[in-house]
Design an enzyme around this catalytic site. Structure first.
Site, PDB file in Angstrom:
ATOM      1  N   ASP A 189       4.562   0.361 -19.096  1.00  0.00           N
ATOM      2  CA  ASP A 189       5.568  -0.136 -20.043  1.00  0.00           C
ATOM      3  C   ASP A 189       6.961   0.065 -19.460  1.00  0.00           C
ATOM      4  OD1 ASP A 189       7.210  -0.774 -22.128  1.00  0.00           O
ATOM      5  OD2 ASP A 189       6.547   0.844 -23.449  1.00  0.00           O
ATOM      6  N   GLU A 242      21.154  14.478   5.363  1.00  0.00           N
ATOM      7  CA  GLU A 242      21.310  15.933   5.443  1.00  0.00           C
ATOM      8  C   GLU A 242      21.452  16.491   4.021  1.00  0.00           C
ATOM      9  OE1 GLU A 242      24.596  16.871   8.000  1.00  0.00           O
ATOM     10  OE2 GLU A 242      23.856  15.651   9.657  1.00  0.00           O
ATOM     11  N   GLU A 284      21.496  18.944   0.854  1.00  0.00           N
ATOM     12  CA  GLU A 284      21.692  20.355   0.555  1.00  0.00           C
ATOM     13  C   GLU A 284      21.253  20.642  -0.874  1.00  0.00           C
ATOM     14  OE1 GLU A 284      25.655  20.803   3.424  1.00  0.00           O
ATOM     15  OE2 GLU A 284      25.885  20.545   1.260  1.00  0.00           O
ATOM     16  N   GLU A 332      23.263  27.414   4.055  1.00  0.00           N
ATOM     17  CA  GLU A 332      24.552  26.726   4.073  1.00  0.00           C
ATOM     18  C   GLU A 332      25.678  27.709   3.742  1.00  0.00           C
ATOM     19  OE1 GLU A 332      26.627  24.383   4.538  1.00  0.00           O
ATOM     20  OE2 GLU A 332      25.289  23.054   5.631  1.00  0.00           O
ATOM     21  N   GLU A 379      20.115  23.908   3.557  1.00  0.00           N
ATOM     22  CA  GLU A 379      20.050  22.541   4.077  1.00  0.00           C
ATOM     23  C   GLU A 379      18.827  22.409   4.968  1.00  0.00           C
ATOM     24  OE1 GLU A 379      22.457  19.904   7.367  1.00  0.00           O
ATOM     25  OE2 GLU A 379      23.664  20.808   5.783  1.00  0.00           O
ATOM     26  N   HIS A 410      25.087  14.284   3.551  1.00  0.00           N
ATOM     27  CA  HIS A 410      25.694  13.432   4.573  1.00  0.00           C
ATOM     28  C   HIS A 410      24.673  12.407   5.049  1.00  0.00           C
ATOM     29  CE1 HIS A 410      28.572  16.980   5.706  1.00  0.00           C
ATOM     30  NE2 HIS A 410      28.727  16.560   4.456  1.00  0.00           N
ATOM     31  N   ARG A 445      36.335  17.201  10.783  1.00  0.00           N
ATOM     32  CA  ARG A 445      35.423  16.992   9.663  1.00  0.00           C
ATOM     33  C   ARG A 445      36.141  16.838   8.323  1.00  0.00           C
ATOM     34  NH1 ARG A 445      29.970  18.731  11.047  1.00  0.00           N
ATOM     35  NH2 ARG A 445      29.915  19.315  13.232  1.00  0.00           N
ATOM     36  N   GLU A 454      28.708   9.007  10.489  1.00  0.00           N
ATOM     37  CA  GLU A 454      28.292   9.982   9.475  1.00  0.00           C
ATOM     38  C   GLU A 454      29.209   9.845   8.264  1.00  0.00           C
ATOM     39  OE1 GLU A 454      27.599  14.818   8.962  1.00  0.00           O
ATOM     40  OE2 GLU A 454      29.073  14.071  10.393  1.00  0.00           O
ATOM     41  N   ARG A 460      30.294  11.296   4.864  1.00  0.00           N
ATOM     42  CA  ARG A 460      30.204  12.678   4.416  1.00  0.00           C
ATOM     43  C   ARG A 460      30.393  12.862   2.910  1.00  0.00           C
ATOM     44  NH1 ARG A 460      33.320  16.292   6.032  1.00  0.00           N
ATOM     45  NH2 ARG A 460      31.788  17.827   6.708  1.00  0.00           N
TER      46      ARG A 460
END
Length: 447
Positions: free
Chosen positions: A55, A134, A136, A191, A198, A247, A319, A336, A338
């Site tokens: 359903d 990645e 976490e 982490e 992670e 990430h 970063r 990447e 982030r």
């Protein structure tokens, strides 16, 4: 995880050899929540012939009650035996796409939608969009009634080990179970925040990567329970410490083996195609945010000071921007992103990211120059001079940005966009009406 082809006959043989007694038919709703229909093995032939109905009106974002008859079409390549719960015989799972009763793919199924965008990518001349996530998560203690608390299970930090990292054995068991299920785990570690972990697994093509993320969440939560712990993918369960992200590393391929982001003779050995794709992500970053960060709580993570990105920029060396270009080259050349957090529906997020990148390629977009210094330390006027915009600061603002971005809306299609918007408008309205402890502490006696 390597590509594989599993036939119906191979599934029948596995059922016989492994004494499989139950089948879990998994699919995902618009909010990324895993749903499943469990059937006894006596229904195997119905499963293999797409005859299992359910359903659809009872699933968020699916259909009205008058058009509710849905069918599950299993992807045979997702056949997997769960390594736990064997007391009544083994349990296996198949990830399914949702179809209407006439057999046509249902446009409100996030997995079908990702397949649609992948087909568009292939029509543009590419073979694979590879994704390395990645994710976490936090581990909290359970109370005497088996309910989650906010008591952390350790006081560890980045890359710590026992005895500080009391979640090490739980994390190790998660890795072992994932490997039994065919995952190629590349790394696992504590982490930055206490209780935060992670586990990274090897990249694979977009559809399988989204399937893997959903399977990963299920395994993490199941194994944590065995340790009397609760695993949560909530982006910011506690204030004052880092939140959990997911990430997304991505690369685009032609002919299954040529990474089109790499150009040995290009600047920094990055191809023109990679720059166009990068520019597409930057151009649509605000519209993407509602999909990649889909909860009210997501925006408690996206604040300065806790390593999560806040500003729309890119770099190969630091970063703080939204997008990083890791130093690996050749087949490993990748971007990447982030900002994504693990509450994102992986099917919707990957589809939207791919659509934004393809728009950058199709329109020959060029990114702004890389920002190779810490954006958090820039003054407002300096960020403005470098054309650095902010990401949306709330779910409400992100939804407005999404509504103004036809490319990202197109990545969802009309049905999913409306379902997603309706769900998130309700979430925001409920949040606006709630009164928090912070507000009482701040205003009750003052006014």
């Amino acid at each position: 995880m390597a590509k594989k082809t599993i036939t119906a006959e191979a599934i029948r043989q596995s059922v016989k050899d492994e004494n499989v007694k139950f089948l879990r038919l998994m699919f995902t709703d618009v909010n990324g929540i895993i749903k499943n229909v469990e059937v006894p093995i006596s229904q195997l032939e119905k499963v293999l012939n797409n005859k299992i109905a359910f359903d659809g009106s009872s699933i968020d974002g699916f259909v009205r009650i008058e058009e509710s008859d849905m069918r599950l079409y299993p992807d045979f390549n997702s056949w997997l035996l769960f390594p736990w719960g064997n007391e009544h015989g083994k349990v296996a799972r198949l990830i399914c796409s949702v179809h209407k009763s006439d057999g046509t793919p249902f446009a409100g199924d996030p997995r079908n939608n990702l397949i649609r965008v992948i087909d568009k990518m292939k029509a543009a001349g590419f073979s694979d969009f590879n994704i390395g996530p990645e994710p976490e998560f936090f581990l909290f203690k359970l109370d005497e009634n088996g309910q989650p608390t906010t008591k952390l299970n350790d006081k560890g930090s980045y890359f710590d080990f026992a005895p500080l990292d009391l979640g090490e054995n739980c994390r190790r068991d998660i890795v072992l179970e994932l490997e039994k299920m065919g995952f190629e785990v590349e790394a696992s570690h504590h982490e930055v925040a206490p209780g935060q972990h992670e586990i990274d697994f090897k990249y694979t093509d977009a559809l399988q990567a989204a399937d893997n993320i959903q399977t990963f969440k299920l395994v993490v939560k199941s194994i944590a329970r065995q340790y009397n712990l609760y695993a949560t993918f909530m982006p910011k369960p506690l204030q004052g410490i880092n939140g959990s992200g997911m990430h997304i590393n991505m690369s685009l391929f032609k002919d299954d083996k040529t990474n089109v982001f790499f150009d040995e003779n290009g600047e920094d050995q990055l191809s023109t195609t990679s720059k166009h794709f990068l520019a597409g992500l930057l151009e649509h970053a605000r519209g993407l945010t509602a999909i990649n960060n889909p909860t009210v709580n997501s925006y408690k993570r996206l604040v300065p000071g806790f390593e999560a990105p806040v500003y729309i920029a890119w770099s190969g060396t630091n970063r703080s921007p939204l997008i990083r270009v890791p130093q690996s080259r050749g087949l490993g050349t990748r971007l990447e992103l982030r900002s994504v957090d693990p509450t994102a529906n992986p099917y919707l997020a990957i589809a939207a990211i791919l659509e934004a990148g393809l728009d950058g390629i199709g329109n020959g977009l060029t990114p702004e120059d890389a920002i190779d210094r810490n954006i958090y330390r820039m003054q407002d006027d300096e960020r403005k001079a470098n054309h650095i915009q902010d990401l949306p600061s709330t779910l409400h603002n992100a939804l407005k940005a999404l509504a103004a971005d036809p490319v990202v809306k197109g990545a969802l299609g009309p049905h999913l966009y409306q379902s997603f918007k309706d769900s998130k408008d309700l979430e925001w309205a409920a949040y606006r009406q709630s009164v928090s402890e912070w507000e009482r502490d701040q205003y009750l006696e003052l006014y």
